[in-house]
Scaffold this motif. Structure first.
Motif, short mmCIF file in Angstrom:
data_model
loop_
_atom_site.label_atom_id
_atom_site.label_comp_id
_atom_site.label_asym_id
_atom_site.label_seq_id
_atom_site.Cartn_x
_atom_site.Cartn_y
_atom_site.Cartn_z
N LEU A 8 24.96 44.50 28.73
CA LEU A 8 24.11 44.26 29.90
C LEU A 8 24.86 43.37 30.87
CD1 LEU A 8 21.36 44.33 31.38
CD2 LEU A 8 20.69 42.34 30.00
N ILE A 34 24.72 48.74 30.77
CA ILE A 34 23.55 48.73 31.64
C ILE A 34 23.78 47.73 32.77
CG2 ILE A 34 21.06 48.35 31.81
CD1 ILE A 34 21.79 50.71 30.07
N ALA A 36 22.31 45.57 35.85
CA ALA A 36 21.01 45.00 36.24
C ALA A 36 21.20 44.03 37.40
CB ALA A 36 20.35 44.28 35.07
N GLU A 41 15.83 49.96 42.75
CA GLU A 41 16.66 51.08 42.32
C GLU A 41 16.98 52.04 43.45
OE1 GLU A 41 15.82 53.10 38.66
OE2 GLU A 41 14.79 51.38 37.80
N LYS A 52 19.01 48.90 35.95
CA LYS A 52 17.66 48.38 35.80
C LYS A 52 17.43 47.27 36.82
CE LYS A 52 16.65 50.69 31.95
NZ LYS A 52 15.53 51.66 31.84
N LEU A 54 16.03 43.92 37.87
CA LEU A 54 15.68 42.76 37.06
C LEU A 54 15.78 41.48 37.87
CD1 LEU A 54 15.17 41.45 34.19
CD2 LEU A 54 17.67 41.25 34.04
N LYS A 61 10.60 40.08 31.23
CA LYS A 61 11.26 41.36 31.53
C LYS A 61 12.68 41.37 30.99
CE LYS A 61 8.53 42.89 35.49
NZ LYS A 61 8.55 43.34 36.91
N LEU A 62 13.35 40.22 31.06
CA LEU A 62 14.69 40.13 30.49
C LEU A 62 14.63 40.37 28.98
CD1 LEU A 62 17.71 39.42 30.61
CD2 LEU A 62 17.06 37.00 30.45
N LEU A 65 14.08 44.05 28.18
CA LEU A 65 15.28 44.85 28.41
C LEU A 65 16.28 44.67 27.27
CD1 LEU A 65 16.94 46.69 30.22
CD2 LEU A 65 17.65 44.67 31.54
N GLU A 68 14.64 46.50 24.16
CA GLU A 68 14.54 47.96 24.26
C GLU A 68 15.90 48.64 24.23
OE1 GLU A 68 12.35 48.53 27.83
OE2 GLU A 68 10.48 47.68 27.01
N GLU A 69 16.89 48.02 24.88
CA GLU A 69 18.22 48.62 24.96
C GLU A 69 19.12 48.22 23.80
OE1 GLU A 69 19.18 50.91 26.96
OE2 GLU A 69 17.53 50.91 28.42
#
Length: 317
Positions: A8, A34, A36, A41, A52, A54, A61-62, A65, A68-69
């Motif tokens: 990330l 990824i 961010a 977007e 993403k 962010l 939200k961090l 992410l 999930e990733e």
């Protein structure tokens, strides 16, 4: 193994982030990295995807992410730079420090393997040695940006020693690249000057002509980052942040090198509040510890950097 990594890059649309994202994707693969950033977007170039949106200050939200990733490495580049930070100190502190602490906390929680966080020559201050400033030089910064970076270095060291989190860091000098516009730093004159030269415009420099500062071409900075992150942890003796050096020049010296290739290019000097910031920093740094620990060596001198910057910007303009 490389194929199992999921990286990330936070702040991927910035000066460093864009080029680092490209470099990581070349080393691993596109879908292993990824990108961010805070930008929507629909404002992002296709080459940045997968992407993403962010706000790194939104810890929930961090966390989502990262979870999930299944992120295994984080490159946390989002920050407010020196000149902009002086105009809004409290906002700079929140962005620069709160985001780092969130990244460190969540990296421990989700067992992220490695974290990269950039520090800066701004950790040094007026009482630090001006020439060949050592790795353990006095860090009494005179700017909110430098204060946040100095504090961040010790947070990184603390998380390494307390939780075993493999955090790595470089004290970047002024960085010069052609893929992004200046981002509000004191050394950004050395990026902006090329854009004026290409357009045939007179450049007004906000620093005095004899103000020497440590600088580096972006290609060297990206390579240094990758080499540090690839190094065995056993090699690394510094867990605050490594001094990183390459070039040291004044506005007059870079102007004279550009003028050789752009005859008739003109410069004027009108120093402002950024002059005081620059004078609080070293003119050069001693990066022998980086050379010793992970064999760091820069590839670009001033002449080669100027030639390549002018060539690349001519193509892009």
């Amino acid at each position: 193994m490389k194929q199992t990594e999921k990286m990330l890059v936070i702040g991927a649309c910035g000066q460093i982030g864009r080029e680092l994202t490209v470099a990581l994707r070349k080393q691993f693969s596109r879908h292993c990295v990824i990108a961010a950033d805070i930008q929507p977007e629909d404002k992002i170039d296709l080459e940045i995807y997968p992407y993403k949106q962010l706000n790194v200050l939104d810890k929930e939200k961090l966390e989502a992410l990262i979870m999930e990733e299944k992120i295994t490495q984080i490159y946390h580049l989002a920050a407010m730079l020196s000149a902009n930070a002086e105009l809004n100190p409290q906002a700079a502190w929140r962005l620069n420090m709160d985001s780092l602490l969130s990244v460190l906390d969540l990296s421990v929680k989700y067992r992220v393997k490695k974290v990269f966080w950039p520090s800066s020559i701004a950790v040094f201050g007026p009482d630090s040695p001006k020439k060949n400033c050592p790795q353990q030089g006095i860090t009494e910064p005179a700017t909110i940006y430098g204060i946040s970076k100095a504090a961040g270095e010790y947070w990184c060291k603390y998380y390494f020693e307390k939780y075993g989190l493999d955090v790595r860091s470089l004290r970047y000098p002024g960085l010069i690249g052609y893929t992004a516009a200046p981002g509000g730093g004191t050394t950004d004159y050395a990026v902006d000057i090329f854009h004026h030269a290409i357009k045939g415009e007179t450049f007004t420099c906000f620093l005095k002509e004899d103000t020497a500062l440590p600088m580096m071409y972006m290609h060297d900075a990206i390579r240094a980052t990758l080499e540090l992150m690839d190094a065995s942890g056993d090699q690394l003796q510094v867990r605050t942040s490594y001094n990183l050096g390459a070039l040291s020049f004044t506005p007059k010296e870079i102007y004279e090198e550009i003028e050789k290739e752009v005859p008739g290019f003109m410069i004027h000097y009108a120093s402002d509040f950024r002059q005081q910031i620059a004078e609080s920093w070293p003119q050069s740094v001693d990066d022998s510890q980086a050379t010793k620990d992970w064999c760091w060596q820069p590839a670009y001198d001033l002449k080669r950097m100027v030639s390549e910057m002018l060539s690349k910007l001519s193509i892009l303009s």
